[in-house]
Enzyme design. Structure first.
Site, PDB file in Angstrom:
ATOM      1  N   HIS A  50      54.063  44.618  40.845  1.00 18.75           N
ATOM      2  CA  HIS A  50      54.002  45.221  39.351  1.00 18.75           C
ATOM      3  C   HIS A  50      54.324  44.050  38.161  1.00 18.75           C
ATOM      4  CE1 HIS A  50      55.845  49.076  36.984  1.00 18.75           C
ATOM      5  NE2 HIS A  50      55.313  47.972  36.060  1.00 18.75           N
ATOM      6  N   GLU A  54      59.091  51.225  44.442  1.00 17.59           N
ATOM      7  CA  GLU A  54      59.097  49.837  44.086  1.00 17.59           C
ATOM      8  C   GLU A  54      60.577  49.209  44.399  1.00 17.59           C
ATOM      9  OE1 GLU A  54      57.526  49.006  40.407  1.00 17.59           O
ATOM     10  OE2 GLU A  54      55.630  50.183  40.869  1.00 17.59           O
TER      11      GLU A  54
HETATM   12  N1  NAD Z   1      51.424  47.262  35.213  1.00 15.33           N
HETATM   13  C1  NAD Z   1      52.218  46.995  34.378  1.00 15.33           C
HETATM   14  O1  NAD Z   1      53.180  46.023  34.372  1.00 15.33           O
HETATM   15  C2  NAD Z   1      52.160  47.843  33.153  1.00 15.33           C
HETATM   16  C3  NAD Z   1      52.555  47.340  31.904  1.00 15.33           C
HETATM   17  C4  NAD Z   1      52.279  48.095  30.931  1.00 15.33           C
HETATM   18  C5  NAD Z   1      52.171  49.448  30.680  1.00 15.33           C
HETATM   19  N2  NAD Z   1      51.721  50.035  31.982  1.00 15.33           N
HETATM   20  C6  NAD Z   1      51.219  51.290  32.172  1.00 15.33           C
HETATM   21  O2  NAD Z   1      49.841  51.463  31.803  1.00 15.33           O
HETATM   22  C7  NAD Z   1      49.802  52.701  31.310  1.00 15.33           C
HETATM   23  C8  NAD Z   1      49.129  52.927  30.109  1.00 15.33           C
HETATM   24  O3  NAD Z   1      49.798  52.525  28.970  1.00 15.33           O
HETATM   25  P1  NAD Z   1      49.488  52.197  27.544  1.00 15.33           P
HETATM   26  O4  NAD Z   1      50.551  51.323  26.847  1.00 15.33           O
HETATM   27  O5  NAD Z   1      48.046  52.086  27.288  1.00 15.33           O
HETATM   28  O6  NAD Z   1      50.094  53.787  27.182  1.00 15.33           O
HETATM   29  P2  NAD Z   1      49.337  54.548  26.059  1.00 15.33           P
HETATM   30  O7  NAD Z   1      50.299  55.752  25.544  1.00 15.33           O
HETATM   31  O8  NAD Z   1      48.841  53.583  24.862  1.00 15.33           O
HETATM   32  O9  NAD Z   1      47.878  55.186  26.597  1.00 15.33           O
HETATM   33  C9  NAD Z   1      47.932  56.088  27.731  1.00 15.33           C
HETATM   34  C10 NAD Z   1      46.756  57.094  27.264  1.00 15.33           C
HETATM   35  O10 NAD Z   1      46.641  58.040  28.379  1.00 15.33           O
HETATM   36  C11 NAD Z   1      46.165  59.188  27.944  1.00 15.33           C
HETATM   37  N3  NAD Z   1      46.428  60.358  29.070  1.00 15.33           N
HETATM   38  C12 NAD Z   1      47.445  61.130  29.200  1.00 15.33           C
HETATM   39  N4  NAD Z   1      47.137  61.916  30.115  1.00 15.33           N
HETATM   40  C13 NAD Z   1      46.128  61.631  30.658  1.00 15.33           C
HETATM   41  C14 NAD Z   1      45.323  62.280  31.533  1.00 15.33           C
HETATM   42  N5  NAD Z   1      45.885  63.131  32.424  1.00 15.33           N
HETATM   43  N6  NAD Z   1      44.108  61.625  31.950  1.00 15.33           N
HETATM   44  C15 NAD Z   1      43.558  60.676  31.249  1.00 15.33           C
HETATM   45  N7  NAD Z   1      44.209  59.936  30.117  1.00 15.33           N
HETATM   46  C16 NAD Z   1      45.838  60.421  29.803  1.00 15.33           C
HETATM   47  C17 NAD Z   1      47.117  59.471  26.781  1.00 15.33           C
HETATM   48  O11 NAD Z   1      46.202  60.409  25.952  1.00 15.33           O
HETATM   49  C18 NAD Z   1      46.976  57.811  26.172  1.00 15.33           C
HETATM   50  O12 NAD Z   1      45.938  57.690  25.322  1.00 15.33           O
HETATM   51  C19 NAD Z   1      51.047  53.480  31.276  1.00 15.33           C
HETATM   52  O13 NAD Z   1      51.368  54.281  32.641  1.00 15.33           O
HETATM   53  C20 NAD Z   1      52.114  52.392  31.496  1.00 15.33           C
HETATM   54  O14 NAD Z   1      53.370  52.646  31.742  1.00 15.33           O
HETATM   55  C21 NAD Z   1      51.904  49.292  33.327  1.00 15.33           C
END
Ligand code: NAD
Length: 316
Positions: A280, A262
């Site tokens: 993003h 990115e």
């Molecule tokens: N696009 C964006 O701008 C943006 C914004 C916020 C967060 N995110 C991303 O979204 C994702 C989720 O964020 P969140 O705040 O819900 O995180 P979170 O930590 O609350 O939840 C993530 C979940 O994924 C699970 N997990 C771990 N390994 C896994 C696997 N192999 N298969 C399935 N599940 C698995 C964990 O157990 C956890 O419950 C992260 O990658 C974060 O970086 C992106």
């Protein structure tokens, strides 16, 4: 004036400054600093608040002799050298909860956009076309939505999917058999989820174990004619394998907010008509930006004034 000083080095809601100032911290806002300028002034600060622009490198941390806490208003701490901070006993925190609604709503928006080809139909119509046949879509109602990763974002997406009258499947290794899932959401294994879902949406972290998880093998096991949404992290999806799965017609479409590199530039995926993309912007809502700034300010106050720690990214 307080003896405890915080530098806000990236643009963020002024609410953060107000909360910390009212709480008795001295706050300076100085954004867009070149690394050498930041290095010159960082020695006087106990707290450093950033978003993604400021790079908190080992060299900066070496000059940050009074620094106790670095906070990211948002989730990703890729711009902070966390091991270097840990070595210097500097606490790193982030603010994951403020983004959850924004990122989840973007994923839901992509479901509709994919199902009804809304961006393509809009581009065609606003350039003079009237291609009704080309934009035949599918309905979300009654379709199966697979949510991979059921943390703060995935849970909200699962709940909203059920609200859209979709059948919702959830996979998360942290979910036990007795997990308290939103009504109408079924806990399943990974293979079952990808083989049954008409739409798969990703809400898991990028870890060594999840890098390339949606590669040739997994994409090949997804239901023929299904759709993939990635608003989690680039790298979880192998972009070359996704290109092949879409080109061959195995997948009907994909929407990506995040990329392996990115800014992503002109990646081969963009040659395909059934690919939607955004830069993003999962967390880019006014409400989310305000929530993350407020959360950061509250965590800083608690830590710097009361010695209480929340939202820790590292252990010092
Ligand atoms: N696009 C964006 O701008 C943006 C914004 C916020 C967060 N995110 C991303 O979204 C994702 C989720 O964020 P969140 O705040 O819900 O995180 P979170 O930590 O609350 O939840 C993530 C979940 O994924 C699970 N997990 C771990 N390994 C896994 C696997 N192999 N298969 C399935 N599940 C698995 C964990 O157990 C956890 O419950 C992260 O990658 C974060 O970086 C992106």
């Amino acid at each position: 004036m307080s003896d405890i000083k915080v530098l806000v080095a990236d643009d963020m809601s002024h609410d953060a400054v107000d909360i910390m100032s009212k709480g008795g911290l001295t706050v300076d806002v100085n954004t867009g600093l070149a690394p050498d300028k930041l290095g010159e002034i960082i020695g006087q600060y106990h707290g450093l608040a950033v978003r993604s622009a400021t790079k908190v490198t080992a060299a900066i941390l070496a000059k940050a002799t009074a620094l106790r806490i670095v906070g990211r208003a948002g989730v990703g701490v890729d711009n902070i050298d966390v091991p270097a901070a840990t070595a210097r006993k500097v606490q790193v925190i982030n603010t994951p909860s403020g983004n959850a609604v924004a990122a989840g709503e973007l994923a839901i928006g992509f479901l509709f956009a994919l199902a009804r080809k809304i961006p393509q139909a809009s581009a065609s119509t606003t350039s003079g076309g009237w291609e009704k046949k080309k934009f035949m879509g599918v309905e979300l109602t009654g379709k199966t939505l697979g949510v991979v990763g059921c943390g703060s974002i995935g849970r909200g997406v699962a709940e909203r999917g059920a609200g859209l009258k979709m059948r919702v499947l959830a996979y998360d290794p942290a979910l036990g058999a007795d997990a308290d899932l939103p009504a109408g959401v079924e806990r399943v294994g990974f293979d079952e989820l990808i083989s049954r879902s008409d739409f798969v949406t990703l809400h898991l972290p990028l870890l060594p174990a999840t890098k390339g998880l949606f590669g040739k093998d997994t994409l090949g096991k997804m239901k023929k004619g299904s759709y993939l949404v990635n608003c989690a992290r680039g790298g979880i999806v192998d972009e070359n394998a996704l290109y092949e799965a879409l080109k061959s017609g195995h997948l009907a479409g994909a929407a990506l907010d995040v990329f392996e590199n990115e800014p992503c530039g002109q990646v081969p995926l963009f040659e395909l008509e059934n690919v939607l993309a955004s830069p993003h912007i999962g967390a880019s809502t006014k409400e989310a930006q305000q929530k993350v700034a407020v959360e950061l300010a509250e965590v800083f106050l608690d830590f710097l004034k009361n010695g209480r720690l929340r939202n820790a990214v590292n252990k010092v």
